[in-house]
Design a protein around this motif. Structure first.
Motif: not given
Length: 307
Positions: A71-73, A97-98, A246-248, A258-259
């Protein structure tokens, strides 16, 4: 854990029981032989075959770290003032949410959970389809939902599903959900699929997005020993799908720091990706710095894993 959640990933099992994924995979294979569960690539589910679908409570507990990173990416692909469609699913809910932080955005969705995540975003306009509520995933489906999408045109569609293969593309276990997802796809100039590694190689009953219609796939890096998922990624890339990993923080490409809120997550694999090859752009190097490199030959997923 499978009985409680409906599905579980091998990575999560290995973490909980504090053993290797090789051991977990062997034990899951034995449990499948006894008819207690069905193996899926990267995980296991309750027996049920192509038509079984876990409900939202079960899906929300599966691969949570991977969904967050995806989701971040995916959110970094969305620009101010865009109009997009977002389908139903636990990963798309994380994306929503983002998106609440993107000003001037218009989001069309058939998901109550996506709408709820954006309900208090002052600068985001939410447009909901009509339709009949499907309680298992809090989505609006049926002819009302499909008709409300006719004549709509947006820049991108963000969709998830139950399985993804290079042969059939994205699929789901429910006919009504598949029909609405196809209508969402027809409204978008580009299609972005959000799928964690547990869905790679899984094939379910109803096709929603053929492979040749998928523009981009945002996923996490498969575990080291999950050759099937890695091979599926390569096959998707060979068919022209642009891959973003995406890295986890669990060994994924790029380390997975973390972003912070409001920050634009870095892209572990830049978009677009050239047809038939995977281009590695920014990646984290020992010591925390950033480097950039382009692979001058067709890259395989195993190459990226070694990096």
């Amino acid at each position: 854990m499978v009985r409680a959640n409906g599905a579980v990933s091998l990575r999560e099992l290995a973490r909980v029981v504090q053993t290797s994924e090789v051991t977990v995979r062997r034990d899951v294979r034995a449990l499948e032989a006894e008819g207690l569960l069905d193996r899926r690539h990267g995980g296991a589910v309750l027996p049920g075959g192509f038509t079984r679908e876990s409900g939202f409570p079960q899906k929300s507990h599966l691969a949570t770290a991977e969904k967050t990173a995806i989701a971040d990416l995916a959110a970094s692909l969305v620009d101010e003032g865009e109009a997009i469609v977002v389908g139903a699913g636990t990963t798309t809910q994380e994306l929503a949410r983002r998106l609440a932080r993107v000003p001037g955005l218009t989001v069309v969705t058939n998901s109550l959970l996506v709408a709820q995540a954006l309900a208090h975003a002052n600068r985001v306009e939410v447009v909901m389809t009509g339709g009949t509520l499907r309680g298992s995933n809090y989505a609006l489906v049926g002819s009302g939902a499909e008709q409300s999408l006719q004549g709509l045109r947006v820049s991108r569609a963000f969709l998830s599903g139950s399985g993804l293969t290079a042969e059939r593309g994205l699929s789901t276990s429910n006919m009504l959900s598949a029909s609405v997802d196809r209508a969402l796809v027809q409204a978008a100039a580009e299609v972005v699929v959000l799928a964690d590694h547990t869905k790679l190689g899984a094939d379910t009953m109803f096709q929603t997005v053929p492979t040749d219609v998928i523009t981009r796939l945002v996923t996490d890096e498969p575990p080291v020993h999950d050759d099937r998922a890695a091979g599926e990624l390569q096959a998707l890339a060979d068919q022209g799908v642009q891959i973003a990993v995406a890295g986890t923080g669990a060994g994924g490409v790029g380390g997975g720091d973390p972003v912070p809120p409001g920050a634009r997550p870095r892209r572990d694999m830049p978009l677009p990706v050239q047809r038939g090859r995977i281009v590695a752009g920014q990646y984290r190097v020992p010591g925390g710095g950033m480097a950039a490199e382009t692979l001058e030959r067709p890259a395989r997923v195993s190459d990226l894993r070694r990096r």
